[in-house]
Design an enzyme around this catalytic site. Structure first.
Site, PDB file in Angstrom:
ATOM      1  N   GLY A  78      -1.491   1.222  -2.476  1.00 14.84           N
ATOM      2  CA  GLY A  78      -0.977   0.265  -3.448  1.00 14.84           C
ATOM      3  C   GLY A  78       0.363   0.722  -3.986  1.00 14.84           C
ATOM      4  N   CYS A  79       1.047   1.496  -3.168  1.00 13.02           N
ATOM      5  CA  CYS A  79       2.362   2.005  -3.542  1.00 13.02           C
ATOM      6  C   CYS A  79       3.384   0.871  -3.579  1.00 13.02           C
ATOM      7  CB  CYS A  79       2.806   3.059  -2.543  1.00 13.02           C
ATOM      8  SG  CYS A  79       2.935   4.680  -3.276  1.00 13.02           S
ATOM      9  N   VAL A  80       4.607   1.168  -3.869  1.00 10.11           N
ATOM     10  CA  VAL A  80       5.790   0.327  -4.066  1.00 10.11           C
ATOM     11  C   VAL A  80       5.830  -0.172  -5.489  1.00 10.11           C
ATOM     12  CG1 VAL A  80       7.207  -1.620  -3.438  1.00 10.11           C
ATOM     13  CG2 VAL A  80       5.867  -0.507  -1.697  1.00 10.11           C
TER      14      VAL A  80
END
Lengths: 102, 127, 130, 112
Positions: free
Chosen positions: D110-112
């Site tokens: 769930g990066c960015v």
């Protein structure tokens, strides 16, 4: 264009300071913080090497870290400038970028 | 900078890698940052100096230490439009390595030119 | 000037978080903006509200939280680093079905993109770590 | 508390969102069972994506970013397929999440 280089390790333990000095140019500056301040006084085995560096580059040391390590009353190496945190901030703004040599 | 990044500000980012992989998490976390950062369409370079050159060493096998072999991911960087990989010649030589030992094509750069490269950058991220 | 900060080390073991805090304070006192402090690697541990340092020691987390509340500094913990190290906010608790949260007031969990964005939108990015 | 799916008579542990706990457990039947749970029937087009993801992961040890995936699918199947719309039609829960799950890749952070 110039870079402010941050060094935070004692050169008696890690080679970071040497690695930094071997690559930067005369327009760049170095600030010694945290454990790196132990090399800021005159009379260490790094004396001559740092004198060579200060001949054409600006070297700074962070006073609060020097004080914390009981070194504030020792005479600093010629050509080395002591700054407080606000002085550190000013150096960051005066250079185009900051490179922390972790 | 007044503009938003979405408004097309492009800055020059350099990721400087100076550590042996696996002993600490810095190498993988640098790589993860580069891969995520690629979505921002910035001008990205990666520089490998000092012990950082070991990050690109061929034939890493991490099975026995039960680590993920993320060295394979350096070869994916091109697909992320990260094409500027620089390795310092002297750092390789000091460690008894040559360009043939690396797992990906890089541009070799002499120590005397490292500063020139950093001088062109807006943001330095060092891991 | 806008000066953002990257903290790569956890509290108490290394001076990095303290240096970053003193630097942030001095930057604000000098009239600069500190839009964001991004915590990466072990640095995310600065955001746990479960620490109880002795009263005669500095409270690193509370000091950061105060900076967020009083000066509006955006304190961001890297989500991937948090997941590996057990830093959990409500969103992460629900998403990964954990039974507790430990992210202190003023901190938020988000992605690495926030670090890149800080690099793009700030005039300087200063890293503190080991 | 523990979750699992049954594939060809074997009980495979999953996390609460249905991702395999042990990536080595993957076999094609895993994708079919997971799709069934989601009320989704896997066509050849779905399998194109799953196979691509598995090959990519095998080779690079990372899941590709969505734009890398779309570019690669476009290259493979033709330009009209190389866009997010096509992938989202196949995988309405999001190609990164749903297709990676079926393909037995790690759960995106769930990066960015």
């Amino acid at each position: 264009m110039s870079t402010l280089n941050i060094i935070n390790k004692s050169p008696f333990e890690k080679r970071t300071l040497d690695q930094c000095l071997s690559r930067i140019s005369k327009d760049d500056a170095v600030i010694l913080i945290e454990d790196a301040v132990v090399v800021a006084m005159s009379g260490t085995s790094y004396d001559s090497q740092l004198k060579t560096a200060t001949a054409d580059k600006k070297l700074y040391v962070l006073t609060p870290d020097l004080e914390a390590r009981g070194l504030a009353d020792r005479s600093l190496l010629d050509g080395l400038t002591a700054v407080d945190y606000k002085g550190f901030v000013a150096l960051v703004t005066e250079h185009d970028r900051v490179h922390s040599w972790l | 900078m007044e503009e938003e990044y979405s408004g097309g500000v492009e800055k020059k980012f350099i990721y400087i890698n100076r550590r042996v992989p696996h002993g600490t998490a810095y190498a993988i976390e640098s790589l993860e940052t580069v891969l995520i950062g690629a979505a921002f369409d910035q001008d990205v370079s990666m520089l490998f100096i000092d012990d950082g050159v070991f990050q690109l060493k061929k034939d890493q096998n991490t099975e026995s230490i039960e680590f993920k072999n993320f060295s394979k991911a350096y070869r994916a960087l091109e697909m992320y439009d990260v094409e500027k990989l620089y390795v310092e010649t002297e750092s390789l030589q000091e460690r008894g390595l040559s360009a043939d030992d690396l797992l990906v094509g890089v541009e070799m750069i002499d120590r005397a030119r490292v500063n020139e490269l950093i001088d062109q950058q807006d943001v330095v991220l060092s891991f | 000037m806008k000066i953002s900060i990257l903290v790569n080390e956890g509290p108490y073991q290394h001076q990095a978080s303290d240096s970053a805090y003193q630097f942030a304070l001095a930057a604000l006192e000098s009239g600069h903006e500190v839009p964001r402090v991004f915590f990466y690697h072990d640095g995310v541990n600065n955001g746990t509200n479960l620490t109880t340092p002795p009263q005669d020691d500095r409270h690193i987390q509370k000091r950061w939280s105060a900076l967020a509340q009083e000066k509006g500094v955006d304190l961001v913990l890297c989500v991937a680093a948090c997941q590996r190290r057990g830093m959990v906010d409500e969103g992460e608790r629900d998403r990964n079905k954990k039974d507790a949260t430990n992210v202190a007031d003023g901190f938020r969990i988000s992605g690495l993109g926030q670090l890149i964005e800080a690099g793009i939108e700030s005039d300087r990015l200063v890293t503190f770590g080991d | 508390m523990s979750n699992s799916i049954e594939v060809n008579g074997k009980e495979l542990a999953t996390d609460e969102e249905g991702y395999l706990e042990n990536l080595a457990d993957w076999e094609p039947g895993v994708a079919n069972v997971m799709a069934e749970i989601d009320d989704c029937e896997l066509t050849d087009n779905h399998w194109e994506v799953i196979n691509f993801l598995r090959e990519y992961y095998e080779e690079y040890q990372i899941a590709p970013a969505v734009r890398v995936l779309t570019k690669a699918i476009g290259k493979k199947l033709g330009k009209e397929y190389g866009n997010g719309k096509y992938l989202y039609e196949l995988y309405p829960y999001g190609p990164a999440k749903q297709a990676c799950k079926y393909a037995g890749l790690p759960k995106p952070t769930g990066c960015v």
